[in-house]
Scaffold this active site. Structure first.
Site, PDB file in Angstrom:
ATOM      1  N   GLN A  68      -0.146   0.006  -5.874  1.00 42.32           N
ATOM      2  CA  GLN A  68      -1.277  -0.395  -5.046  1.00 42.32           C
ATOM      3  C   GLN A  68      -1.806   0.799  -4.251  1.00 42.32           C
ATOM      4  OE1 GLN A  68      -0.542  -3.836  -2.607  1.00 42.32           O
ATOM      5  NE2 GLN A  68      -2.486  -3.686  -1.515  1.00 42.32           N
ATOM      6  N   ASP A  69      -3.134   0.985  -4.298  1.00 43.93           N
ATOM      7  CA  ASP A  69      -3.809   2.024  -3.508  1.00 43.93           C
ATOM      8  C   ASP A  69      -3.362   3.446  -3.881  1.00 43.93           C
ATOM      9  OD1 ASP A  69      -4.902  -0.138  -2.276  1.00 43.93           O
ATOM     10  OD2 ASP A  69      -4.097   0.261  -0.285  1.00 43.93           O
ATOM     11  N   ASP A  93      -6.386  -2.303  -6.516  1.00 41.89           N
ATOM     12  CA  ASP A  93      -7.336  -1.467  -5.758  1.00 41.89           C
ATOM     13  C   ASP A  93      -6.915   0.004  -5.792  1.00 41.89           C
ATOM     14  OD1 ASP A  93      -8.330  -3.973  -5.099  1.00 41.89           O
ATOM     15  OD2 ASP A  93      -7.323  -4.020  -3.155  1.00 41.89           O
ATOM     16  N   ARG A 152     -13.345  -4.837  -7.036  1.00 36.87           N
ATOM     17  CA  ARG A 152     -13.650  -5.945  -6.148  1.00 36.87           C
ATOM     18  C   ARG A 152     -14.152  -5.389  -4.810  1.00 36.87           C
ATOM     19  NH1 ARG A 152      -7.996  -8.688  -4.178  1.00 36.87           N
ATOM     20  NH2 ARG A 152      -6.868  -6.790  -3.611  1.00 36.87           N
ATOM     21  N   GLN A 183       0.842  -1.199   0.000  1.00 37.70           N
ATOM     22  CA  GLN A 183       0.000   0.000   0.000  1.00 37.70           C
ATOM     23  C   GLN A 183       0.879   1.251   0.000  1.00 37.70           C
ATOM     24  OE1 GLN A 183      -0.312  -2.620   2.007  1.00 37.70           O
ATOM     25  NE2 GLN A 183      -2.452  -3.167   2.336  1.00 37.70           N
TER      26      GLN A 183
END
Length: 551
Positions: free
Chosen positions: A369-370, A391, A459, A347
């Protein structure tokens, strides 16, 4: 006229009752007696009022227990009691958290307590301003009024979730202790939010109201439309008052140097900061209270803010953001923001938005990520580019993206990609990720990967995850299933995922996941997810000067 007056009083009383419960949400349960200047009401009267207040809630016993010592039927006194309970409870929880933090033996756990302290203090602030809102209720602005309340109380729910989530990757049992400590508060939070939703439906049922001496439909009076022609000045038309230039041609060479000169609390005029072309290697935190701040760059490829904090380096996800925004009415235009931690950084946020009524226009956000955390409150993005892998648009704010591009990058070995991971966990929360006229595309490096990397629209991060994608161009690299599981089957039956009137080879829905949570809306139903409808009023967007499109 008398009939409307009675209805108005009923609505005001209902809102007061809602906020009574909401105000005791913050951190934990407690009881105290209200000030008695007119005698103590009989137990039966108090019990009836409390029972009525708690009737629509999911956690009725928790609701009733929280009001045991109130000894009043006066909504104002009940609210005052609730605030006092909240303040005392916060002090107790923070004291316990401080003691637990001292014995924590790893940086992530210590960081988790820091996150909790920050977000729970925000929750208390949101509860207090919700209470203040009761005294200025205007039936002519009922829709906007309820929009504020649901937004703020949804943020209370989210911030408690954020506190608990901060302990996910920590060692020991401190996370479980904090979760247990917050159990009652989270139940109260859900109760308060449920009541706001209930009263919003009651307001909606009042079909007529008096406006300028004549009756008009409530829906007409509360559309939230703002005539752009009557706005003499917008935020974008203001001249910069601060210049930052890496090359020394401005008053400040760094953004943080300029921020240090600004007042900690600002609710007056907008402060416009021109950040000239250059690469600014610094982490920017716009604190709560520093409101109405505007960043204007020289283009997302010219003015770049960059950092490299990541979970892999032992930093809590919340604090990895290169640009973190907690102030209200923040705006950024023509800027690039990067987190260069890389695909193995886990993250690693480029941007975290935790301030109400935030606007981003032509901003490029880049990480893996993120990338972007749409953390809390109302947010609007126009003509932005967000790039990432896992994500990379996530959070639990009410975030609308118009004409934005989502670039899926090549992830690390063994990783799959997902664009959106929305974090709604309460059925009454008004939060969602809404993408309108977007463009989903793949980075060339992703397309060159053999075998192909599985890439999805999104998701379910939480069980009630909610994402709406409409009128968007979806390229063919998106997996035919469209939506991927997060953890087991969590959210598959309870999410709210919508694809409507999209185009491109990746928009074919014949092979989509067959989850119960995937919705099929009519054109009229989709209209409820457009800006003016979903925000409960969009004057703040119009005031910014950033065009909001009607599709």
């Amino acid at each position: 006229m008398g009939e409307w007056s009675s209805k108005k009083k009923a609505v005001i009383a209902g809102v007061a009752s809602i906020l009574l419960v909401a105000a005791v949400v913050a951190v934990t349960i407690g009881t105290t007696k209200s000030d008695e200047d007119g005698g103590i009401p009989d137990v039966e009267s108090t019990t009836k009022v409390v029972d009525a207040i708690c009737a629509p809630t999911q956690y009725k016993e928790t609701c009733q227990n929280s009001l045991v010592g109130a000894n009043t039927t006066d909504p104002k006194k009940l609210i005052e009691t609730a605030i006092n309970v909240t303040v005392k409870s916060i002090g107790g929880v923070l004291e316990k958290s401080s003691l637990l933090k001292k014995v924590a033996d790893d940086p992530l756990t210590k960081g988790a307590f820091d996150v909790c302290k920050e977000v729970l203090e925000k929750a208390v602030d949101d509860l207090r301003r919700s209470v203040d809102k009761v005294g200025v209720f205007d039936p002519a602005k009922a829709k906007e009024y309820i929009g504020d309340l649901r937004t703020w109380l949804s943020a209370v729910v989210t911030n408690q979730e954020t506190c608990v989530d901060a302990f996910e990757n920590t060692t020991g049992d401190t996370g479980e202790k904090m979760k247990n400590l917050l159990k009652t508060a989270r139940e109260l939070s859900s109760n308060g939010l449920a009541m706001v939703t209930d009263i919003s439906e009651a307001v909606g049922s009042l079909q007529l109201e008096y406006v300028d001496g004549s009756r008009k439909l409530l829906s007409e009076a509360n559309e939230g439309f703002v005539d752009r022609r009557v706005l003499e000045a917008t935020t974008l038309s203001l001249k910069p008052t601060i210049e930052v230039a890496k090359d020394g041609s401005g008053k400040f060479k760094s953004i943080n140097e300029a921020l240090a000169t600004l007042p900690k609390n600002n609710n007056g005029s907008f402060i416009v900061m021109h950040i000239k072309a250059g690469v600014y290697k610094e982490h920017i935190d716009i604190p709560q209270g520093l409101n109405k701040l505007v960043f204007i760059g020289d283009g997302p490829k010219s003015t770049i803010i960059t950092g490299d904090k990541s979970m892999a380096k032992g930093v809590q996800t919340y604090y990895t953001a290169t640009l973190g925004v907690s102030g209200e009415d923040f705006m950024a235009k023509d800027i690039g923001v990067q987190n260069t931690a890389g695909p193995n950084g886990n993250q690693s946020l480029a941007v975290r938005v935790s301030g109400d009524r935030s606007v981003f226009y032509n901003v490029a956000m880049e990480s893996y990520q993120d990338t972007l955390c749409t953390d809390t409150y109302r947010q609007f993005y126009r003509k932005c580019t967000i790039s990432g892998t896992i994500d990379f648009v996530f959070g639990n704010g009410l975030a609308l993206f118009q004409d934005c591009t989502f670039v899926v990058r090549k992830p690390g070995p063994g990783q799959e990609c997902a664009v959106a991971a929305q974090g709604r966990s309460d059925a009454n929360s008004n939060t969602a990720i809404i993408i309108q006229n977007g463009h989903f595309k793949a980075d060339p490096a992703l397309l060159a990967t053999k075998p192909p990397v599985a890439s999805y629209l999104g998701r379910p991060w939480k069980k009630l995850s909610r994402t709406i994608i409409m009128q968007s161009d979806i390229e063919g690299f998106i997996n035919p299933a469209g939506w991927a599981p997060m953890i087991g089957t969590i959210g598959q039956d309870t999410c709210y995922y919508v694809e409507h009137n999209n185009r491109g080879p990746g928009a074919n829905t014949t092979g989509r996941a067959k989850w119960k949570g995937i919705q099929h809306l009519t054109p009229d139903q989709v209209q409820s997810w457009t800006g003016r409808a979903v925000y409960g009023g969009d004057a703040w967007i119009a005031k910014s000067g950033v065009p909001e499109c009607d599709y």
